[in-house]
Design a protein around this motif. Structure first.
Motif, mmCIF file in Angstrom:
data_model
loop_
_atom_site.group_PDB
_atom_site.id
_atom_site.type_symbol
_atom_site.label_atom_id
_atom_site.label_comp_id
_atom_site.label_asym_id
_atom_site.label_seq_id
_atom_site.Cartn_x
_atom_site.Cartn_y
_atom_site.Cartn_z
ATOM 1 N N ARG A 99 61.181 25.521 -8.870
ATOM 2 C CA ARG A 99 62.511 26.117 -8.951
ATOM 3 C C ARG A 99 63.764 25.558 -8.642
ATOM 4 O O ARG A 99 64.682 25.796 -9.190
ATOM 5 C CB ARG A 99 62.517 27.492 -8.081
ATOM 6 N N GLU A 100 63.719 24.590 -7.639
ATOM 7 C CA GLU A 100 64.690 23.763 -6.981
ATOM 8 C C GLU A 100 65.021 22.907 -8.125
ATOM 9 O O GLU A 100 66.440 22.580 -8.269
ATOM 10 C CB GLU A 100 64.232 23.076 -5.860
ATOM 11 N N ALA A 101 64.307 22.165 -8.928
ATOM 12 C CA ALA A 101 64.580 21.442 -10.010
ATOM 13 C C ALA A 101 65.303 22.189 -11.174
ATOM 14 O O ALA A 101 66.349 21.514 -11.816
ATOM 15 C CB ALA A 101 63.244 20.607 -10.555
ATOM 16 N N GLU A 102 64.986 23.411 -11.362
ATOM 17 C CA GLU A 102 65.373 24.259 -12.557
ATOM 18 C C GLU A 102 66.860 24.425 -11.912
ATOM 19 O O GLU A 102 67.812 24.791 -12.680
ATOM 20 C CB GLU A 102 64.494 25.725 -12.707
ATOM 21 N N LEU A 103 67.101 24.825 -10.645
ATOM 22 C CA LEU A 103 68.492 25.324 -10.180
ATOM 23 C C LEU A 103 69.278 24.204 -10.438
ATOM 24 O O LEU A 103 70.437 24.255 -10.859
ATOM 25 C CB LEU A 103 68.306 25.894 -8.840
ATOM 26 N N ALA A 104 68.963 22.844 -9.845
ATOM 27 C CA ALA A 104 69.626 21.699 -10.038
ATOM 28 C C ALA A 104 70.018 21.499 -11.571
ATOM 29 O O ALA A 104 71.339 20.889 -11.507
ATOM 30 C CB ALA A 104 68.858 20.399 -9.282
ATOM 31 N N GLY A 105 69.191 21.690 -12.450
ATOM 32 C CA GLY A 105 69.726 21.600 -13.770
ATOM 33 C C GLY A 105 70.778 22.232 -14.319
ATOM 34 O O GLY A 105 71.624 21.926 -15.053
ATOM 35 N N PHE A 106 71.140 23.530 -13.535
ATOM 36 C CA PHE A 106 72.475 24.199 -13.899
ATOM 37 C C PHE A 106 73.548 23.518 -13.272
ATOM 38 O O PHE A 106 74.787 23.868 -14.059
ATOM 39 C CB PHE A 106 72.433 25.780 -13.366
ATOM 40 N N LEU A 163 65.922 41.765 -5.157
ATOM 41 C CA LEU A 163 64.474 41.776 -4.533
ATOM 42 C C LEU A 163 64.583 40.896 -3.552
ATOM 43 O O LEU A 163 63.482 40.734 -2.912
ATOM 44 C CB LEU A 163 63.813 41.053 -5.802
ATOM 45 N N VAL A 164 65.727 40.248 -3.225
ATOM 46 C CA VAL A 164 65.849 39.476 -2.017
ATOM 47 C C VAL A 164 65.655 40.464 -0.798
ATOM 48 O O VAL A 164 66.419 41.191 -0.980
ATOM 49 C CB VAL A 164 66.995 38.223 -1.991
ATOM 50 N N MET A 165 64.936 39.858 0.127
ATOM 51 C CA MET A 165 64.617 40.698 1.277
ATOM 52 C C MET A 165 66.031 40.767 2.183
ATOM 53 O O MET A 165 66.504 39.722 2.395
ATOM 54 C CB MET A 165 63.728 40.407 2.149
ATOM 55 N N PRO A 166 66.754 41.969 2.477
ATOM 56 C CA PRO A 166 67.807 41.859 3.380
ATOM 57 C C PRO A 166 67.446 41.327 4.820
ATOM 58 O O PRO A 166 66.390 41.647 5.302
ATOM 59 C CB PRO A 166 68.191 43.474 3.400
ATOM 60 N N MET A 167 68.404 40.830 5.410
ATOM 61 C CA MET A 167 68.463 40.220 6.765
ATOM 62 C C MET A 167 67.844 41.096 7.809
ATOM 63 O O MET A 167 67.102 40.662 8.525
ATOM 64 C CB MET A 167 69.692 39.431 6.990
ATOM 65 N N PRO A 168 68.356 42.171 7.892
ATOM 66 C CA PRO A 168 67.934 43.304 8.997
ATOM 67 C C PRO A 168 66.071 43.341 9.089
ATOM 68 O O PRO A 168 65.690 43.540 10.103
ATOM 69 C CB PRO A 168 68.523 44.515 8.652
ATOM 70 N N GLY A 169 65.615 43.212 7.862
ATOM 71 C CA GLY A 169 64.184 43.331 7.765
ATOM 72 C C GLY A 169 63.536 41.948 7.812
ATOM 73 O O GLY A 169 62.245 42.225 7.705
ATOM 74 N N VAL A 170 64.221 41.061 7.772
ATOM 75 C CA VAL A 170 63.397 39.593 7.794
ATOM 76 C C VAL A 170 62.358 39.487 8.992
ATOM 77 O O VAL A 170 61.356 39.181 8.999
ATOM 78 C CB VAL A 170 64.480 38.563 7.455
ATOM 79 N N ASP A 171 62.918 39.982 10.188
ATOM 80 C CA ASP A 171 62.440 39.558 11.411
ATOM 81 C C ASP A 171 60.961 40.357 11.485
ATOM 82 O O ASP A 171 59.982 39.887 11.876
ATOM 83 C CB ASP A 171 63.295 39.777 12.556
ATOM 84 N N GLU A 172 61.014 41.591 10.862
ATOM 85 C CA GLU A 172 60.059 42.174 10.693
ATOM 86 C C GLU A 172 58.536 41.689 10.087
ATOM 87 O O GLU A 172 57.627 41.773 10.604
ATOM 88 C CB GLU A 172 60.311 43.558 10.282
ATOM 89 N N GLY A 230 55.377 33.567 4.637
ATOM 90 C CA GLY A 230 56.563 34.460 4.591
ATOM 91 C C GLY A 230 57.761 33.586 4.138
ATOM 92 O O GLY A 230 58.291 33.811 3.197
ATOM 93 N N PRO A 231 58.014 32.386 4.829
ATOM 94 C CA PRO A 231 59.271 31.675 4.570
ATOM 95 C C PRO A 231 59.421 31.362 3.264
ATOM 96 O O PRO A 231 60.333 31.190 2.309
ATOM 97 C CB PRO A 231 59.322 30.402 5.369
ATOM 98 N N MET A 232 58.275 30.972 2.571
ATOM 99 C CA MET A 232 57.939 30.397 1.116
ATOM 100 C C MET A 232 58.428 31.347 0.041
ATOM 101 O O MET A 232 58.857 31.363 -0.935
ATOM 102 C CB MET A 232 56.905 29.550 1.032
ATOM 103 N N TYR A 233 57.794 32.554 0.230
ATOM 104 C CA TYR A 233 57.853 33.714 -0.524
ATOM 105 C C TYR A 233 59.333 33.987 -0.688
ATOM 106 O O TYR A 233 59.928 34.270 -1.560
ATOM 107 C CB TYR A 233 57.026 34.695 -0.107
ATOM 108 N N SER A 234 60.066 34.051 0.755
ATOM 109 C CA SER A 234 61.424 34.438 0.799
ATOM 110 C C SER A 234 62.360 33.223 -0.003
ATOM 111 O O SER A 234 63.152 33.535 -0.687
ATOM 112 C CB SER A 234 61.820 34.302 2.269
ATOM 113 N N ARG A 235 61.777 31.931 0.075
ATOM 114 C CA ARG A 235 62.533 30.877 -0.631
ATOM 115 C C ARG A 235 62.417 31.080 -2.030
ATOM 116 O O ARG A 235 63.420 30.971 -2.597
ATOM 117 C CB ARG A 235 61.922 29.769 0.203
ATOM 118 N N LEU A 236 61.479 31.462 -2.506
ATOM 119 C CA LEU A 236 60.986 31.547 -4.016
ATOM 120 C C LEU A 236 62.096 32.932 -4.720
ATOM 121 O O LEU A 236 62.476 32.598 -5.629
ATOM 122 C CB LEU A 236 59.674 32.079 -4.226
ATOM 123 N N ASP A 237 62.078 33.820 -3.810
ATOM 124 C CA ASP A 237 62.784 35.231 -4.194
ATOM 125 C C ASP A 237 64.417 34.612 -4.107
ATOM 126 O O ASP A 237 65.115 34.777 -5.071
ATOM 127 C CB ASP A 237 62.777 36.213 -2.982
#
Length: 271
Positions: free
Chosen positions: A262-269, A94-103, A58-65
């Motif tokens: 994704r992190e490498a791509e973001l760093a490129g910007f 598409l990023v999960m809102p915080m109120p639903g993350v704990d679920e 779950g945390p990795m899917y969230s991080r990717l989003d």
């Protein structure tokens, strides 16, 4: 030479038709019980695998989003193109809102955000084993024996069915937790309980009605089984039925690779 005709040793020339029908009903009941055990076992495996899937990945899917949203926003900020701006809004939505993350993440989040275990997953550090595991072989054996002995369909009256329903609910709960000691206690409790009454002969109409009910029940279970097998988690579990934990590890490795990209791509910007 005397000729003999092969006969069913349990049958006789003057056997009542109801007796043969009754044997057919008992065989159908036993077959249904075995099918229910198989479906319930797979349901528990799917439920546990789904929980492990969410806890570990779950945390990795969230991080990717989140990374996808950040990349889209960085691209839109650089180009100012209306289409890029639209894609950035869609990615952020598409990023999960915080109120639903704990679920979804259960105990992966604490009051300070992502817990140490979740952070460890993202940094490839060891994490503690999740609480829910697949039932062991001994747990499965105990469960099968209890269901065979105490199945509600073996009841002869409403009071006995109620007793069996309540007992099987406790058995299912213990099985879902993989609680072997409790299943042993339940086995002792059932063995010490009132013995089922000997079944009385049934009327032909009642036996036919019972066969029809058994057939309908099997059809319903078949639908449940297909839904479990066709679900996303069920399909994943069937890919590695003997070692689902290894499958999770392989998926985690793939996700970690995607996070790094994704992190490498973001760093490129930022350059």
């Amino acid at each position: 030479m005397n000729e003999q005709t092969a006969k069913d040793p349990s049958a006789s020339d003057d056997e009542r038709p109801e007796a043969r029908l009754e044997r057919a009903v008992r065989a159908a009941e036993q077959a249904l019980i075995e099918f229910e055990i198989a479906v319930e076992t797979f349901r528990v495996e799917v439920e546990n695998f789904s929980r492990l899937h969410h806890q570990k990945l779950g945390p990795m899917y969230s991080r990717l989003d989140e990374l996808d949203a950040l990349i889209a926003e960085a691209r839109a900020a650089r180009t100012g193109d209306p289409e890029d701006l639209r894609k950035a809004r869609d990615a952020r939505a598409l990023v999960m809102p915080m109120p639903g993350v704990d679920e979804l993440f259960h105990d992966w989040l604490d009051s300070d955000g992502i817990s140490d275990d979740a952070g460890a997953m993202l940094t490839e550090q060891p994490v503690r084993p999740p609480e829910r595991v697949r039932p062991s072989e001994e747990v499965r054996r105990l469960y099968r024996e209890l269901v065979r002995q105490a199945h509600p369909d073996l009841a002869q009256d409403d009071a006995e069915r109620t007793r069996r329903d309540e007992f099987i609910a406790r058995v299912n709960s213990a099985y879902g937790r993989g609680d072997e000691p409790l299943l042993r206690e339940l086995a002792e409790e059932w063995a010490a309980g009132p013995a089922p009454r000997e079944e009385r002969p049934s009327e032909t109409e009642e036996l036919y009605a019972r066969l029809e009910w058994l057939a309908r029940r099997k059809e319903l279970l078949a639908v449940v089984a297909r839904e479990l097998e066709d679900s996303a988690i069920g399909s994943m579990l069937r890919m590695a039925p003997e070692d689902p934990d290894r499958l999770l590890e392989e998926i985690a490795e793939q996700l970690l690779g995607q996070v790094s990209e994704r992190e490498a791509e973001l760093a490129g910007f930022a350059e």
